[in-house]
Design a protein around this motif. Structure first.
Motif, PDB file in Angstrom:
ATOM      1  N   PHE A   1      -8.073 -17.811  22.685  1.00 59.49           N
ATOM      2  CA  PHE A   1      -8.665 -17.841  24.127  1.00 59.49           C
ATOM      3  C   PHE A   1      -9.334 -16.464  24.579  1.00 59.49           C
ATOM      4  CE2 PHE A   1      -5.908 -21.658  25.788  1.00 59.49           C
ATOM      5  CZ  PHE A   1      -6.592 -22.565  24.916  1.00 59.49           C
ATOM      6  N   SER A   2      -8.693 -15.543  24.336  1.00 58.70           N
ATOM      7  CA  SER A   2      -9.067 -14.077  24.580  1.00 58.70           C
ATOM      8  C   SER A   2     -10.435 -13.806  23.854  1.00 58.70           C
ATOM      9  CB  SER A   2      -8.193 -13.168  23.982  1.00 58.70           C
ATOM     10  OG  SER A   2      -6.643 -13.161  24.834  1.00 58.70           O
ATOM     11  N   TYR A   3     -10.384 -14.429  22.551  1.00 62.93           N
ATOM     12  CA  TYR A   3     -11.860 -14.189  21.655  1.00 62.93           C
ATOM     13  C   TYR A   3     -12.824 -14.765  22.598  1.00 62.93           C
ATOM     14  CZ  TYR A   3     -14.821 -14.590  17.799  1.00 62.93           C
ATOM     15  OH  TYR A   3     -16.002 -14.403  17.082  1.00 62.93           O
ATOM     16  N   PHE A   4     -12.920 -16.154  23.159  1.00 61.22           N
ATOM     17  CA  PHE A   4     -13.868 -16.582  23.942  1.00 61.22           C
ATOM     18  C   PHE A   4     -14.236 -15.933  25.135  1.00 61.22           C
ATOM     19  CE2 PHE A   4     -13.125 -20.334  20.648  1.00 61.22           C
ATOM     20  CZ  PHE A   4     -14.694 -20.260  20.322  1.00 61.22           C
ATOM     21  N   HIS A   5     -13.210 -15.670  25.685  1.00 65.65           N
ATOM     22  CA  HIS A   5     -13.258 -15.024  27.099  1.00 65.65           C
ATOM     23  C   HIS A   5     -13.976 -13.754  26.737  1.00 65.65           C
ATOM     24  CE1 HIS A   5     -12.067 -12.894  30.939  1.00 65.65           C
ATOM     25  NE2 HIS A   5     -11.803 -11.802  30.156  1.00 65.65           N
ATOM     26  N   LEU A   6     -13.934 -12.911  25.892  1.00 64.36           N
ATOM     27  CA  LEU A   6     -14.659 -11.516  25.788  1.00 64.36           C
ATOM     28  C   LEU A   6     -15.980 -11.777  25.097  1.00 64.36           C
ATOM     29  CD1 LEU A   6     -12.347  -9.275  24.091  1.00 64.36           C
ATOM     30  CD2 LEU A   6     -13.041  -9.274  26.211  1.00 64.36           C
ATOM     31  N   LYS A   7     -16.301 -13.054  24.374  1.00 62.74           N
ATOM     32  CA  LYS A   7     -17.587 -13.301  23.915  1.00 62.74           C
ATOM     33  C   LYS A   7     -18.576 -13.826  25.163  1.00 62.74           C
ATOM     34  CE  LYS A   7     -19.052 -13.141  20.754  1.00 62.74           C
ATOM     35  NZ  LYS A   7     -19.582 -12.171  19.993  1.00 62.74           N
ATOM     36  N   ILE A   8     -17.941 -14.311  26.098  1.00 62.33           N
ATOM     37  CA  ILE A   8     -18.648 -14.789  27.287  1.00 62.33           C
ATOM     38  C   ILE A   8     -18.795 -13.797  28.311  1.00 62.33           C
ATOM     39  CG2 ILE A   8     -18.788 -16.424  29.248  1.00 62.33           C
ATOM     40  CD1 ILE A   8     -17.515 -18.559  27.205  1.00 62.33           C
ATOM     41  N   THR A   9     -17.735 -13.070  28.681  1.00 63.39           N
ATOM     42  CA  THR A   9     -17.635 -12.160  29.747  1.00 63.39           C
ATOM     43  C   THR A   9     -18.331 -10.732  29.480  1.00 63.39           C
ATOM     44  OG1 THR A   9     -15.581 -11.549  29.439  1.00 63.39           O
ATOM     45  CG2 THR A   9     -15.644 -13.283  31.113  1.00 63.39           C
ATOM     46  N   GLU A  10     -18.224 -10.451  28.100  1.00 63.58           N
ATOM     47  CA  GLU A  10     -18.853  -9.091  27.734  1.00 63.58           C
ATOM     48  C   GLU A  10     -19.526  -9.428  26.591  1.00 63.58           C
ATOM     49  OE1 GLU A  10     -15.671  -6.192  27.047  1.00 63.58           O
ATOM     50  OE2 GLU A  10     -14.684  -6.658  29.139  1.00 63.58           O
ATOM     51  N   PRO A  11     -20.726 -10.250  26.661  1.00 65.08           N
ATOM     52  CA  PRO A  11     -21.329 -10.424  25.345  1.00 65.08           C
ATOM     53  C   PRO A  11     -22.135  -9.410  24.654  1.00 65.08           C
ATOM     54  CG  PRO A  11     -22.479 -11.367  27.492  1.00 65.08           C
ATOM     55  CD  PRO A  11     -21.109 -10.871  27.826  1.00 65.08           C
ATOM     56  N   ASP A  12     -22.380  -8.380  25.303  1.00 65.27           N
ATOM     57  CA  ASP A  12     -23.023  -7.273  24.911  1.00 65.27           C
ATOM     58  C   ASP A  12     -22.330  -6.247  24.095  1.00 65.27           C
ATOM     59  OD1 ASP A  12     -21.687  -6.435  27.224  1.00 65.27           O
ATOM     60  OD2 ASP A  12     -23.040  -4.797  27.598  1.00 65.27           O
ATOM     61  N   ARG A  13     -20.986  -6.609  24.082  1.00 69.84           N
ATOM     62  CA  ARG A  13     -20.025  -5.960  23.164  1.00 69.84           C
ATOM     63  C   ARG A  13     -19.417  -6.631  22.135  1.00 69.84           C
ATOM     64  NH1 ARG A  13     -15.118  -3.168  26.010  1.00 69.84           N
ATOM     65  NH2 ARG A  13     -14.886  -2.539  24.091  1.00 69.84           N
ATOM     66  N   LYS A  14     -19.465  -6.410  20.691  1.00 66.68           N
ATOM     67  CA  LYS A  14     -19.038  -7.239  19.529  1.00 66.68           C
ATOM     68  C   LYS A  14     -17.272  -7.003  19.752  1.00 66.68           C
ATOM     69  CE  LYS A  14     -20.806  -6.863  15.591  1.00 66.68           C
ATOM     70  NZ  LYS A  14     -21.421  -6.926  14.592  1.00 66.68           N
ATOM     71  N   ILE A  15     -16.780  -8.132  19.339  1.00 67.29           N
ATOM     72  CA  ILE A  15     -15.408  -8.049  19.161  1.00 67.29           C
ATOM     73  C   ILE A  15     -14.810  -7.086  17.845  1.00 67.29           C
ATOM     74  CG2 ILE A  15     -13.146  -9.565  18.468  1.00 67.29           C
ATOM     75  CD1 ILE A  15     -14.651 -10.094  21.230  1.00 67.29           C
ATOM     76  N   GLY A  16     -15.691  -7.294  16.956  1.00 64.95           N
ATOM     77  CA  GLY A  16     -15.530  -6.341  15.790  1.00 64.95           C
ATOM     78  C   GLY A  16     -14.461  -7.082  14.774  1.00 64.95           C
ATOM     79  N   LYS A  17     -14.068  -8.388  14.632  1.00 68.05           N
ATOM     80  CA  LYS A  17     -13.279  -8.801  13.987  1.00 68.05           C
ATOM     81  C   LYS A  17     -14.290  -9.996  12.990  1.00 68.05           C
ATOM     82  CE  LYS A  17      -9.516  -7.005  15.728  1.00 68.05           C
ATOM     83  NZ  LYS A  17      -8.714  -6.093  14.780  1.00 68.05           N
ATOM     84  N   MET A  18     -13.700 -10.265  11.728  1.00 69.56           N
ATOM     85  CA  MET A  18     -14.177 -11.615  11.244  1.00 69.56           C
ATOM     86  C   MET A  18     -13.195 -12.702  11.334  1.00 69.56           C
ATOM     87  SD  MET A  18     -15.953 -12.153   7.535  1.00 69.56           S
ATOM     88  CE  MET A  18     -14.146 -11.792   6.672  1.00 69.56           C
ATOM     89  N   LEU A  19     -13.298 -13.823  11.869  1.00 68.40           N
ATOM     90  CA  LEU A  19     -12.505 -14.845  11.826  1.00 68.40           C
ATOM     91  C   LEU A  19     -12.732 -15.696  10.593  1.00 68.40           C
ATOM     92  CD1 LEU A  19     -12.397 -16.338  15.210  1.00 68.40           C
ATOM     93  CD2 LEU A  19     -11.069 -14.486  14.351  1.00 68.40           C
ATOM     94  N   SER A  20     -11.596 -15.936   9.796  1.00 64.51           N
ATOM     95  CA  SER A  20     -11.536 -16.548   8.448  1.00 64.51           C
ATOM     96  C   SER A  20     -10.729 -17.929   8.797  1.00 64.51           C
ATOM     97  CB  SER A  20     -11.151 -15.762   7.229  1.00 64.51           C
ATOM     98  OG  SER A  20     -11.204 -16.733   6.099  1.00 64.51           O
ATOM     99  N   ILE A  21     -11.637 -18.992   9.068  1.00 63.31           N
ATOM    100  CA  ILE A  21     -10.898 -20.210   9.288  1.00 63.31           C
ATOM    101  C   ILE A  21     -10.597 -21.207   8.143  1.00 63.31           C
ATOM    102  CG2 ILE A  21     -11.101 -22.388  10.971  1.00 63.31           C
ATOM    103  CD1 ILE A  21     -12.873 -20.683  12.822  1.00 63.31           C
ATOM    104  N   PHE A  22      -9.645 -21.448   7.705  1.00 64.02           N
ATOM    105  CA  PHE A  22      -9.506 -21.887   6.391  1.00 64.02           C
ATOM    106  C   PHE A  22      -8.466 -23.121   6.524  1.00 64.02           C
ATOM    107  CE2 PHE A  22      -6.167 -18.944   6.639  1.00 64.02           C
ATOM    108  CZ  PHE A  22      -5.128 -19.429   5.711  1.00 64.02           C
ATOM    109  N   SER A  23      -8.583 -24.035   5.529  1.00 59.49           N
ATOM    110  CA  SER A  23      -7.634 -25.128   5.240  1.00 59.49           C
ATOM    111  C   SER A  23      -7.881 -25.827   3.839  1.00 59.49           C
ATOM    112  CB  SER A  23      -7.688 -26.414   6.199  1.00 59.49           C
ATOM    113  OG  SER A  23      -6.872 -27.291   5.961  1.00 59.49           O
ATOM    114  N   LYS A  24      -6.922 -25.991   3.168  1.00 59.62           N
ATOM    115  CA  LYS A  24      -7.100 -26.770   1.764  1.00 59.62           C
ATOM    116  C   LYS A  24      -7.497 -28.159   1.896  1.00 59.62           C
ATOM    117  CE  LYS A  24      -5.276 -26.976  -2.609  1.00 59.62           C
ATOM    118  NZ  LYS A  24      -4.018 -26.835  -3.576  1.00 59.62           N
ATOM    119  N   THR A  25      -7.030 -28.873   3.005  1.00 59.74           N
ATOM    120  CA  THR A  25      -7.238 -30.258   3.464  1.00 59.74           C
ATOM    121  C   THR A  25      -8.625 -30.266   3.762  1.00 59.74           C
ATOM    122  OG1 THR A  25      -4.910 -30.383   4.362  1.00 59.74           O
ATOM    123  CG2 THR A  25      -6.720 -32.134   4.752  1.00 59.74           C
TER     124      THR A  25
END
Length: 291
Positions: free
Chosen positions: A114-138
């Protein structure tokens, strides 16, 4: 309007000059261009209206207040969902269940996402600076649903989907301009060499922009990287790596067509997505996830 303004930087057509006249705008990129634009306006009946002069065209994302200088013409088209008003309760949605049981089944994970999306919307001119790796073997567990949610939340023109690291890192990269998120979709596993290629891109605030057959130019970069994978070991991570965040997707609803039909139906519902947009804008006590 943004497309019209971009076209005016090269060779304005009669139609584009009429658009310029209607907006009372002159882009003062070069003195010669301004002179020609003024002459064309005069020929088309311009009489005494005050022209606004801009010295640079930029695309700087923002939520409420445009941070650009008054001499800069900002072609960022805003967040469409910001204009909607709704009283819908997001906790009653299938999307909430998706967060709660699939993407972030613990309170801390939910708060982080939720904090990730909060910052992407409210401070879109600043990168989070993280790469999310979303994974599942299923398979069919909902990894790609994260990209669809982001597209419907921020708009499709702000999220770029690519299918491999080579495609993302190629020289002709004009499609990356002004994106807020880049999704490396369905990557089997990132090797050490691929991770090293991405390291600088994860945190860099600029990138070398190039259109085919044209010279490179340094442009601002606002996009954070998200990758999805079916591998249990989706990415090589150094012991000191602070750039990568792993998000394991639970297979709770894998293959449950009733659940996913309801989920994607909500993504296409502007009332529900506007409620989520408002939820992220007003999200209280976000984590300092840039640290």
């Amino acid at each position: 309007e943004a497309n019209h303004i971009r076209d005016l930087l090269t060779k304005p057509t009669s139609e584009q000059m009429e658009f310029l006249k209607s907006k009372n705008v002159v882009l003062e990129i070069k003195p010669q261009s301004v002179y020609k634009a003024l002459m064309r306006l005069k020929q088309r009946g311009y009489k005494g209206k005050r022209l606004r002069h801009y010295y640079q065209v930029v695309c700087t994302p923002f939520l409420f207040e445009d941070p650009t200088h008054h001499t800069e013409y900002n072609i960022f088209n805003g967040f469409l969902l910001k204009e909607y008003t709704t009283t819908y309760d997001v906790k009653s949605s299938t999307i909430w269940k998706w967060f709660d049981e699939i993407i972030a089944p613990t309170d801390y994970k939910k708060r982080w996402i939720f904090s990730y999306f909060h910052l992407k919307i409210t401070e879109p001119d600043r990168k989070i600076g993280k790469m999310l790796s979303i994974f599942s073997k299923t398979t069919a567990a909902g990894k790609t649903s994260f990209m669809r949610f982001a597209m419907n939340l921020m708009a499709q023109d702000k999220v770029l989907q690519v299918n491999d690291v080579k495609d993302y890192c190629r020289e002709e990269n004009s499609e990356q301009l002004n994106k807020l998120m880049v999704v490396l979709d369905d990557i089997n596993m990132l090797t050490l060499a691929q991770v090293n290629r991405l390291k600088s891109k994860i945190t860099s605030t600029t990138f070398r922009y190039r259109v085919l057959y044209e010279n490179m130019a340094t442009m601002r970069c606002f996009a954070d990287i998200v990758m999805t994978s079916n591998s249990e070991k989706p990415v090589y991570i150094d012991p000191d790596d602070r750039r990568t965040e792993l998000v394991r997707v639970e297979g709770t609803y894998a293959g449950r067509r009733d659940f996913w039909d309801a989920f994607y139906e909500e993504l296409d519902n502007p009332d529900i997505m506007a409620a989520w947009f408002q939820f992220f804008v007003g999200y209280e006590n976000p984590l300092h996830i840039r640290d």
